[in-house]
Design a protein around this motif. Structure first.
Motif, short mmCIF file in Angstrom:
data_model
loop_
_atom_site.label_atom_id
_atom_site.label_comp_id
_atom_site.label_asym_id
_atom_site.label_seq_id
_atom_site.Cartn_x
_atom_site.Cartn_y
_atom_site.Cartn_z
N LEU A 573 -15.84 -22.82 -2.59
CA LEU A 573 -16.57 -24.04 -2.59
C LEU A 573 -18.01 -24.08 -3.12
O LEU A 573 -18.63 -25.25 -3.78
CB LEU A 573 -16.38 -25.01 -1.31
CG LEU A 573 -14.69 -25.54 -1.35
CD1 LEU A 573 -14.20 -25.03 0.09
CD2 LEU A 573 -15.06 -27.04 -1.34
N LEU A 575 -19.30 -22.25 -4.95
CA LEU A 575 -19.50 -21.89 -6.48
C LEU A 575 -19.07 -23.18 -7.12
O LEU A 575 -19.62 -23.64 -8.31
CB LEU A 575 -18.28 -21.03 -6.89
CG LEU A 575 -18.64 -19.43 -7.07
CD1 LEU A 575 -17.38 -18.75 -7.77
CD2 LEU A 575 -19.90 -19.13 -7.83
N SER A 576 -17.93 -24.09 -6.71
CA SER A 576 -17.58 -25.10 -7.30
C SER A 576 -18.78 -26.22 -7.37
O SER A 576 -18.94 -26.71 -8.30
CB SER A 576 -16.35 -25.70 -6.87
OG SER A 576 -16.38 -26.72 -6.02
N VAL A 579 -21.44 -24.67 -10.14
CA VAL A 579 -21.17 -24.73 -11.49
C VAL A 579 -20.91 -26.14 -12.09
O VAL A 579 -21.61 -26.10 -13.23
CB VAL A 579 -19.87 -23.90 -11.44
CG1 VAL A 579 -19.53 -23.91 -13.04
CG2 VAL A 579 -20.14 -22.23 -11.21
N ILE A 580 -20.21 -26.79 -11.15
CA ILE A 580 -20.29 -28.20 -11.76
C ILE A 580 -21.71 -28.86 -11.84
O ILE A 580 -21.98 -29.57 -13.15
CB ILE A 580 -19.23 -29.15 -10.96
CG1 ILE A 580 -17.77 -28.48 -11.16
CG2 ILE A 580 -19.22 -30.51 -11.47
CD1 ILE A 580 -16.66 -29.02 -10.41
#
Lengths: 659, 161
Positions: A573, A575-576, A579-580
């Motif tokens: 989570l 990372l998400s 990155v987004i």
């Protein structure tokens, strides 16, 4: 800071003081009444009719408010909609309750007017449908019931088919070639044709059967006058109905200024209803009433003193018996109390449970922060929550929620700064795109994207600490209840096994110094041995003990492995989000030309990050809850308690301040 | 530009596409159930919306996987690297967990969420439990994402690009 200790409460009160006593208890709001047993001297009050009476009035007020929302909507900003309860003093409450009957009769009027509007709308729609049916016939200049003159017969009706005048004449001629007739097409469409056919009276029967065989149908409700006249009548009726609707709507709009009063009435009657519902628990005879229930111990002494001073009453406060299920009321400070709603969503603490909130709160904020892990988003949360706390009147539930997200936000800022994510990589993007400079990473520790393995190990470590904390709670619960041996055997071997196995597992991913893994090996072996030896201890014979031990080892091994791996979601989570966020920044710089790029970046930044915050907040909230419910609570928490529901002044629109 | 790069991009496309399809189906299913509820009781919109969003994360994870891979191989924001067919195939395989796991978990999560709409209809105070049920399914999407991303990072370590 935990579950409040509950006491049993029993009282008798002189009948003349009973009304005041119950009112007073309701205003105090910390006594929960339970059913008083009837016997031949005391009978429980029958209040069913009063309760349903109040329910009826309450629902009239509520539906009046709903109708006002529809016909006299109140302009409220988005922020104002979070405001709760205008404060009024109890004196004002009394004063305003005096003309409550007038308000209720207005409510009934509002509802009946709204009902009339609905009825009129339905009637208008019906007339519209009828006049739509009639409209094609308008070209007919005789009544639709016209049957002919003395020497002629007329047929008025329709075919489910398209005819023009030639086609119709041909079709009738083909069916009955010997008759003279006159035909007219009144209207014609693809699937229907209205016709007027005239012939000599003597031929009427032949004509009728000819038409029938062509599929002729007479209209179901033929007009007595020319269709135009009925059509006009319909139009007139529709416009009368619409005038009435308009008038009623205007009237309702004028009621808009009654909204506050109706809200007051709704609150007033919901308080009354609650009171009468509680009264059903009370037993009485012609001299006194008797009631019993629960109350928190810390309020007991003061309450008893006040009751006995104010009323002709006697109160006894006793210790509840061990097998009695007492209701649960939690009392925590701001830090722990903020997550109470999360625990309550799972289950209220049961009889033997401790209040998990203080321990849980700490981990909740940490896990939340690591998963959202963007300092910029954290700042947005903190600012928004501080704004809400200072500018809005919040209900107590909302206050706890804002506290929770405030602490979560602070933790998010911390972890975001550790991992160097401020709205993704906006600082680096701006520096590179507009100033041509490469900024180094802002991470105080490291960026998870650069070293996901490290982040994963860290996630597992956090997980192990979290699980160990849960086990520690279990240890202290068992210890306190006197099962000291169980405390040791259920908790310590797991500690040994997990602590020993962790470096061995980590060794697969990264380098671990040989000394540590050697130590780990021995710890793990000790743990395994203890588990095999002790987890079958409830069994009677030696084989049962051994089998139980091996089964326990399998359960603990597989269970804890799964639990710990589950914390990898911290990495995923995190990372998400990051990155987004970076993708959003990248999209913002797609345009060419500095000015255009800046404008676009601003728009993309605001829109993109708003959406990303929203989506990730939901995701983070859900996954943090899951880690608490499934991984953490399963270690020690039973739940299944019953929440303390005192008789109290439970209002929706006003909050009453006691003076 | 050779077969290797094409295969890697195919992998990225699969992750984004199948995750996206799964989420689109999922969000659609829960949306339909939610619309039914909201037609009866508009005040439950917020709660229904949260349930609707839940199966939407797989699309996001698929997108994330695709994006990370495309950055790694330089298709986004740089010069595309040359990959041998085998290297490209490795990247392709790395994307499969996300593509398949995301696709299927989104649909199942949607089924759970759509049933959760029933909880909101009958017991609005228990909506947290509906969310929790749906979040259980999400675990496997998270695990798929994790293994795909870790594989992409590790492969890029192995092949050095």
């Amino acid at each position: 800071m935990a579950k409040l200790k509950m006491k049993r409460f029993e009282a008798v009160c002189a009948i003349e003081d009973s009304r005041d006593l119950v009112d007073w208890l309701q205003r105090c709001g910390f006594v929960e009444l339970s059913e008083f047993e009837e016997d031949d001297r005391l009978a429980r009050l029958s209040v069913g009719t009063s309760v349903s009476q109040f329910e009826k009035i309450l629902s009239a007020a509520e539906s009046a408010l709903k109708n006002l929302d529809k016909y006299a909507p109140e302009k409220k900003s988005f922020l104002e909609s979070f405001n709760y309860g205008v404060e009024i003093s109890s004196k004002e409450y009394e004063e305003r309750s005096e003309n409550i009957d007038g308000i209720i009769s207005k409510c009934i009027k509002i509802n009946s007017t709204a009902k009339k509007i609905d009825e009129n709308k339905a009637a208008a729609a019906r007339y519209r449908a009828l006049s739509d049916q009639l409209e094609p016939w308008l070209a007919l200049d005789v009544p639709m019931q016209f049957r002919g003159t003395g020497s002629t017969a007329a047929f008025i009706g329709s075919f489910q088919k398209e005819y023009d005048i030639d086609g119709l004449t041909l079709a009738i001629g083909a069916e009955e070639p010997e008759i003279d007739f006159y035909a007219e097409v009144v209207f014609s469409s693809r699937d229907q044709t209205g016709v007027f056919v005239l012939c000599a009276k003597d031929d009427a029967q032949k004509m009728e059967s000819a038409l029938r065989s062509l599929g002729f149908v007479k209209p179901s409700d033929p007009t007595r006058h020319r269709p135009e006249i009925r059509f006009e009548r319909y139009q007139k009726q529709i416009s009368t109905l619409e005038d009435e609707i308009y008038e009623h709507t205007q009237n309702l709009a004028d009621y808009g200024n009654l909204r506050r009063d109706i809200e007051f009435a709704a609150d007033y009657f919901s308080v009354k209803r609650d009171k009468y519902k509680a009264l059903a628990n009370i037993a009485a005879n012609d001299k006194l009433i008797a009631l019993k229930g629960f109350l928190p111990e810390r309020k007991a002494a003061k309450l008893v003193e006040k009751i006995e001073k104010k009323f002709i009453a006697a109160v006894a406060v006793t210790e509840p018996s061990d097998d009695e299920e007492t209701p649960v009321l939690l009392k925590n400070g701001r830090f722990g109390g903020a997550v109470e709603s999360v625990t309550e969503m799972y289950s209220i603490p049961g009889k033997d449970d401790v209040d998990p909130n203080p321990v849980m709160a700490f981990f909740y904020y940490i896990l939340f922060g690591i998963m959202l892990s963007d300092a910029g988003y954290g700042v947005v949360m903190v600012v928004a929550m501080l704004f809400a706390k200072s500018k809005l009147r919040l209900s107590s539930g909302m206050k706890k929620a804002t506290d929770m997200f405030l602490y979560c936000g602070i933790s998010t800022v911390f972890w975001g700064a550790m991992f160097g994510s401020w709205f993704g990589d906006i600082a680096q993007v701006v520096a590179l795109q507009f100033f041509g400079r490469e900024l180094p990473s802002l991470a105080l520790w490291f960026e998870p994207v650069d070293d996901p393995m490290k982040m994963m190990l860290f996630s597992f470590l956090i997980g192990i600490v979290h699980l160990f904390a849960g086990l520690a709670v279990k240890f202290s619960m068992l210890w306190k209840s006197g099962q000291r041996l169980a405390a040791f055997f259920d908790v310590i071997p797991v500690y040994l096994l997990v602590m020993g196995a962790a470096p061995l597992g980590a060794g697969i991913i990264t380098e671990i110094s040989p000394a540590i893994s050697a130590a780990g090996k021995y710890l793990a072996i000790a743990g395994v041995a203890l588990i095999v030896l002790t987890s079958g201890r409830s069994s009677k014979n030696i084989f049962g003990k051994l089998g139980g031990g091996l089964y326990g080892l399998y359960n603990i091994g597989a269970g804890y492995l799964g639990d710990i791996l589950s914390y990898s979601r911290l990495l995923a989570l995190g990372l998400s989000t990051g990155v987004i966020a970076s993708v959003i920044n990248l999209l913002g710089t797609m345009a060419s030309g500095t000015f255009l790029k800046a404008v676009m970046l601003i728009f993309v930044f605001i829109f993109g990050h708003t959406v990303n915050i929203a989506i990730n907040l939901i995701g983070t909230y859900v996954h943090t809850n899951r880690l608490q419910y499934v991984e953490f609570f399963s270690k020690f928490y039973e739940g299944g308690g019953r929440a303390f529901t005192p008789l109290k002044v439970n209002t929706k629109y006003y909050s009453i301040k006691e003076d | 530009m050779g077969t290797g790069l094409t295969l890697a991009i195919l992998g990225a496309a699969a992750a984004a596409a199948f995750g996206g399809i799964g989420s689109a189906i999922g969000v659609g299913m829960v949306g339909q159930a939610g619309a039914g509820l909201v037609s009866e009781d508009p005040s439950k919109f917020g709660k229904a919306l949260i349930l609707q969003i839940l199966p939407g994360t797989q699309g996001l994870y698929g997108f994330l996987t695709a994006f990370l891979l495309l950055v790694r191989i330089g298709v986004i924001g740089g010069d595309a690297v040359e990959l041998t067919t085998l290297e490209g195939l490795m990247y392709f395989e790395a994307c499969l967990p996300m593509a398949i796991g995301g696709f299927i978990s989104a649909i199942w999560q949607a089924k759970v969420s759509a049933s959760g709409i029933g909880i909101i209809a009958k017991k609005p105070d228990e909506s947290g439990k509906a969310i929790t049920f749906a979040a259980m399914v999400e675990t496997y999407a998270v695990l798929s994402l994790l293994i795909s991303v870790l594989a992409i990072f590790s492969i890029s370590g192995i092949v050095g690009k």
